[in-house]
Design an enzyme around this catalytic site. Structure first.
Site, PDB file in Angstrom:
ATOM      1  N   CYS A 177       0.835  -1.204   0.000  1.00  0.00           N
ATOM      2  CA  CYS A 177       0.000   0.000   0.000  1.00  0.00           C
ATOM      3  C   CYS A 177       0.877   1.265   0.000  1.00  0.00           C
ATOM      4  O   CYS A 177       1.541   1.538  -0.978  1.00  0.00           O
ATOM      5  CB  CYS A 177      -0.987  -0.030   1.163  1.00  0.00           C
ATOM      6  SG  CYS A 177      -2.365   1.146   0.976  1.00  0.00           S
TER       7      CYS A 177
ATOM      8  N   HIS B 196      -3.513  -5.306   0.166  1.00  0.00           N
ATOM      9  CA  HIS B 196      -3.009  -5.799   1.457  1.00  0.00           C
ATOM     10  C   HIS B 196      -3.117  -7.321   1.573  1.00  0.00           C
ATOM     11  O   HIS B 196      -4.150  -7.845   2.013  1.00  0.00           O
ATOM     12  CB  HIS B 196      -3.806  -5.164   2.602  1.00  0.00           C
ATOM     13  CG  HIS B 196      -3.515  -3.723   2.830  1.00  0.00           C
ATOM     14  ND1 HIS B 196      -2.656  -3.274   3.808  1.00  0.00           N
ATOM     15  CD2 HIS B 196      -3.980  -2.617   2.190  1.00  0.00           C
ATOM     16  CE1 HIS B 196      -2.597  -1.954   3.773  1.00  0.00           C
ATOM     17  NE2 HIS B 196      -3.392  -1.525   2.798  1.00  0.00           N
TER      18      HIS B 196
ATOM     19  N   GLU C 288      -1.738  -9.214   3.755  1.00  0.00           N
ATOM     20  CA  GLU C 288      -1.698  -9.652   5.159  1.00  0.00           C
ATOM     21  C   GLU C 288      -3.090  -9.712   5.791  1.00  0.00           C
ATOM     22  O   GLU C 288      -3.323 -10.483   6.737  1.00  0.00           O
ATOM     23  CB  GLU C 288      -0.779  -8.747   5.981  1.00  0.00           C
ATOM     24  CG  GLU C 288      -1.333  -7.410   6.403  1.00  0.00           C
ATOM     25  CD  GLU C 288      -1.420  -6.375   5.284  1.00  0.00           C
ATOM     26  OE1 GLU C 288      -2.040  -5.311   5.508  1.00  0.00           O
ATOM     27  OE2 GLU C 288      -0.862  -6.635   4.188  1.00  0.00           O
TER      28      GLU C 288
END
Length: 318
Positions: free
Chosen positions: A134, A245, A247
């Site tokens: 990001c 993202h 994660e």
């Protein structure tokens, strides 16, 4: 068993073994105890300021650990000499998302130090990877271009598929991905987006520095119709960036946020974590002694529950 039969057996045994076992390993050294550094992010929200000046969401730590690495948090208050010393010990670096001035902040200053160290090291054959997520990807474009080329590409709290480019199918990042997942990646919303800025495709194509440095692996369309770059990979350097993202797919669960949790989303996150950590395994940097290593790792800190005032379940503060 006759001598002839025995000789034939021995011959067959060694033929089989010669096929099963290579005569020489002939492979590059691999670091089986990698440590990935995560650059801490500046605290900007007032509700977080009582806990510390910088932070790391625990989801990034878990993401790296899930790939088979340990984590070293890197503060923003050290000297250049201290960062140079840290660089010799870690095996890769992660720039996380958040909010910071990408040219004038301490976050940008420290990132630039590590970026230059990584360029010099890789040029000398000392392998060192960097990943930006990001804002971390945005920061990589600023470092490479030498200027901020970001524009409004708002995609806030939206999960999307990726528009993969031809380069994606020959990339290092997606190498070894199952064909089914590569197809699904273009059809199902597997990538969580939480950003307001990015690099527009046309801007990227018109910038010679970015064009020469990165391959574009995917693009997406923002809420305002802007066509933006969403995944990049260094052509000569092991530097990678995603505007989304990976994660959150496995480690964030706020029901108000569009975190992809499908089996394919989990698979995507897992494969990318393993990919980047495996890149880190190619770095042979190491700490001077076990005591120094142990005192530098994230295990020395305790995350706090933050779900009542942020979108994160846990945060590490520094």
């Amino acid at each position: 068993m006759s001598n002839v039969a025995f000789s034939a057996f021995v011959c067959l045994f060694f033929v089989c073994c010669s096929r099963a076992m290579p005569t020489a390993l002939n492979q590059e050294a691999v670091n089986e105890r990698p440590v990935i550094g995560i650059l801490t992010q500046l605290v900007s929200d007032d509700v977080m300021k009582p806990f510390g000046r910088t932070y790391i969401p625990a989801s990034y730590v878990k993401y790296i650990e899930s790939g088979g690495s340990r984590v070293m948090p890197i503060r923003l208050t050290l000297t250049t000499a201290e960062y140079e010393n840290i660089f010799k010990k870690i095996n890769g670096l992660l720039f996380i998302g958040g909010a910071a001035d990408l040219e004038a902040s301490d976050y940008a200053r420290v990132a630039k130090i590590f970026y230059r160290l990584a360029l010099t090291a890789n040029n000398a054959g000392d392998f060192f990877p960097i990943w930006g997520t990001c804002m971390g990807m945005q920061l990589l474009t600023v470092l490479v271009a030498g200027e901020n080329l970001l524009a409004n590409t708002t995609a806030e709290n939206i999960a999307m598929p990726l528009n993969l480019t031809r380069e994606a199918h020959s990339s290092r990042m997606f190498q070894g991905f199952p064909d089914e997942l590569m197809k699904t990646l273009t059809q199902e919303p597997l990538t969580g987006n939480f950003h307001h800025y990015g690099v527009i495709v046309e801007t990227f194509q018109e910038n010679e520095k970015l064009q020469n440095f990165f391959s574009v692996l995917s693009t997406n369309v923002a809420e305002n119709g802007a066509h933006f770059v969403s995944t990049i990979e260094g052509k000569r350097y092991p530097f990678y960036g995603v505007q989304w993202h990976p994660e959150v797919n496995r480690f964030q669960w706020d029901k108000k946020l569009n975190f992809p949790h499908s089996p394919h989303a989990i698979q995507l996150s897992s494969l990318l974590a393993e990919f980047f950590v495996n890149e880190g395994r190619r770095s042979l940097h190491q700490f001077d002694n076990p005591e120094e290593e142990a005192s530098s790792l994230i295990y020395n800190y305790t995350p706090i529950y933050a779900g009542n005032f942020t979108g994160y379940e846990q945060l590490y503060f520094f």
